[in-house]
Design a protein around this motif. Sequence first.
Motif, PDB file in Angstrom:
ATOM      1  N   SER A   1       0.810  -1.230   0.000  1.00  0.00           N
ATOM      2  CA  SER A   1       0.000   0.000   0.000  1.00  0.00           C
ATOM      3  C   SER A   1       0.836   1.270   0.000  1.00  0.00           C
ATOM      4  O   SER A   1       0.292   2.355  -0.155  1.00  0.00           O
ATOM      5  CB  SER A   1      -0.946   0.010   1.208  1.00  0.00           C
ATOM      6  N   MET A   2       2.132   1.162   0.185  1.00  0.00           N
ATOM      7  CA  MET A   2       2.988   2.352   0.242  1.00  0.00           C
ATOM      8  C   MET A   2       4.106   2.249  -0.779  1.00  0.00           C
ATOM      9  O   MET A   2       4.537   1.154  -1.132  1.00  0.00           O
ATOM     10  CB  MET A   2       3.595   2.505   1.639  1.00  0.00           C
ATOM     11  N   SER A   3       4.573   3.404  -1.198  1.00  0.00           N
ATOM     12  CA  SER A   3       5.696   3.432  -2.138  1.00  0.00           C
ATOM     13  C   SER A   3       6.981   3.024  -1.416  1.00  0.00           C
ATOM     14  O   SER A   3       7.075   3.086  -0.198  1.00  0.00           O
ATOM     15  CB  SER A   3       5.858   4.835  -2.725  1.00  0.00           C
ATOM     16  N   LYS A   4       7.961   2.629  -2.216  1.00  0.00           N
ATOM     17  CA  LYS A   4       9.260   2.229  -1.669  1.00  0.00           C
ATOM     18  C   LYS A   4      10.249   3.370  -1.915  1.00  0.00           C
ATOM     19  O   LYS A   4      10.387   3.836  -3.052  1.00  0.00           O
ATOM     20  CB  LYS A   4       9.739   0.947  -2.352  1.00  0.00           C
ATOM     21  N   PRO A   5      10.937   3.824  -0.872  1.00  0.00           N
ATOM     22  CA  PRO A   5      11.922   4.898  -1.057  1.00  0.00           C
ATOM     23  C   PRO A   5      13.059   4.479  -1.992  1.00  0.00           C
ATOM     24  O   PRO A   5      13.454   3.314  -2.010  1.00  0.00           O
ATOM     25  CB  PRO A   5      12.456   5.149   0.357  1.00  0.00           C
ATOM     26  N   ARG A   6      13.544   5.432  -2.745  1.00  0.00           N
ATOM     27  CA  ARG A   6      14.667   5.176  -3.648  1.00  0.00           C
ATOM     28  C   ARG A   6      15.964   5.008  -2.867  1.00  0.00           C
ATOM     29  O   ARG A   6      16.163   5.609  -1.820  1.00  0.00           O
ATOM     30  CB  ARG A   6      14.848   6.346  -4.616  1.00  0.00           C
ATOM     31  N   ILE A   7      16.847   4.185  -3.416  1.00  0.00           N
ATOM     32  CA  ILE A   7      18.204   4.087  -2.877  1.00  0.00           C
ATOM     33  C   ILE A   7      19.045   5.073  -3.654  1.00  0.00           C
ATOM     34  O   ILE A   7      19.033   5.094  -4.880  1.00  0.00           O
ATOM     35  CB  ILE A   7      18.763   2.657  -3.029  1.00  0.00           C
ATOM     36  N   GLU A   8      19.756   5.924  -2.931  1.00  0.00           N
ATOM     37  CA  GLU A   8      20.617   6.940  -3.557  1.00  0.00           C
ATOM     38  C   GLU A   8      22.044   6.768  -3.057  1.00  0.00           C
ATOM     39  O   GLU A   8      22.259   6.737  -1.862  1.00  0.00           O
ATOM     40  CB  GLU A   8      20.119   8.344  -3.214  1.00  0.00           C
ATOM     41  N   PRO A   9      23.006   6.663  -3.933  1.00  0.00           N
ATOM     42  CA  PRO A   9      22.876   6.489  -5.375  1.00  0.00           C
ATOM     43  C   PRO A   9      22.323   5.106  -5.697  1.00  0.00           C
ATOM     44  O   PRO A   9      22.510   4.160  -4.924  1.00  0.00           O
ATOM     45  CB  PRO A   9      24.306   6.645  -5.896  1.00  0.00           C
ATOM     46  N   PRO A  10      21.633   4.988  -6.833  1.00  0.00           N
ATOM     47  CA  PRO A  10      21.004   3.714  -7.193  1.00  0.00           C
ATOM     48  C   PRO A  10      22.029   2.585  -7.334  1.00  0.00           C
ATOM     49  O   PRO A  10      23.091   2.777  -7.915  1.00  0.00           O
ATOM     50  CB  PRO A  10      20.357   4.006  -8.550  1.00  0.00           C
ATOM     51  N   PRO A  11      21.708   1.406  -6.799  1.00  0.00           N
ATOM     52  CA  PRO A  11      22.619   0.262  -6.925  1.00  0.00           C
ATOM     53  C   PRO A  11      22.492  -0.369  -8.314  1.00  0.00           C
ATOM     54  O   PRO A  11      21.517  -0.121  -9.023  1.00  0.00           O
ATOM     55  CB  PRO A  11      22.129  -0.699  -5.850  1.00  0.00           C
ATOM     56  N   PRO A  12      23.449  -1.212  -8.663  1.00  0.00           N
ATOM     57  CA  PRO A  12      23.341  -1.938  -9.930  1.00  0.00           C
ATOM     58  C   PRO A  12      22.102  -2.848  -9.932  1.00  0.00           C
ATOM     59  O   PRO A  12      21.630  -3.278  -8.869  1.00  0.00           O
ATOM     60  CB  PRO A  12      24.614  -2.781  -9.984  1.00  0.00           C
ATOM     61  N   ALA A  13      21.619  -3.164 -11.109  1.00  0.00           N
ATOM     62  CA  ALA A  13      20.405  -3.982 -11.248  1.00  0.00           C
ATOM     63  C   ALA A  13      20.561  -5.347 -10.570  1.00  0.00           C
ATOM     64  O   ALA A  13      19.613  -5.854  -9.966  1.00  0.00           O
ATOM     65  CB  ALA A  13      20.053  -4.150 -12.724  1.00  0.00           C
TER      66      ALA A  13
END
Length: 185
Positions: free
Chosen positions: A73-85
């Motif tokens: 039900s909630m969004s997921k916070p972004r990881i900064e800086p984005p990790p590799p796929a």
Amino acid sequence: MTAWRNTSGRYGCWTIGMHWLMLLLIAAVYALMELRGIFPKGSAGYDAMKQWHYMLGMLVFWLALARLALRWSMSKPRIEPPPPAWQERLAGLVQALMYVLMLGLPLAGWLMFSAAGKPVPFFGFELPALIGQNKDLSKQIKEVHETVATIGYGVIGLHAAAALFHHYWMHDNTLLRMLPGRCKS
């Protein structure tokens, strides 16, 4: 009110609180089984530790269902800086394994008790049997339960090690998004 909900930069108080509550409960569930041997088998202390193991394990089950509802039900916070796929995929796998533990182990315990013809205690209530009595099946489920619980040590350790790796090696916000106290602003 936004401090209670996830934002694009961090988890909200509900998610953070549930995460750390689950850690405490899971640690207690494992400790109760590992430390029950400090009491003689059949003693009141031994039996109490087993009883609390069962009840807290079932609490983990119900709270894991609530956590899934929160997650969806909630969004997921972004990881900064984005990790590799590949790290994102591995993280998803480990999180899925964590849910298998949080849902599967208590469910296996419930099935094991049901097959053994024993009541399933839950804080003064008795949960209904999920299957009919079958002593052989109960023993088989117990073996699976214990094996998966042992594997759980590795999964939990990997989860914790990954958070520390991201914090100290990758220098991203993976760990910071989930730390208690982060939900105050």
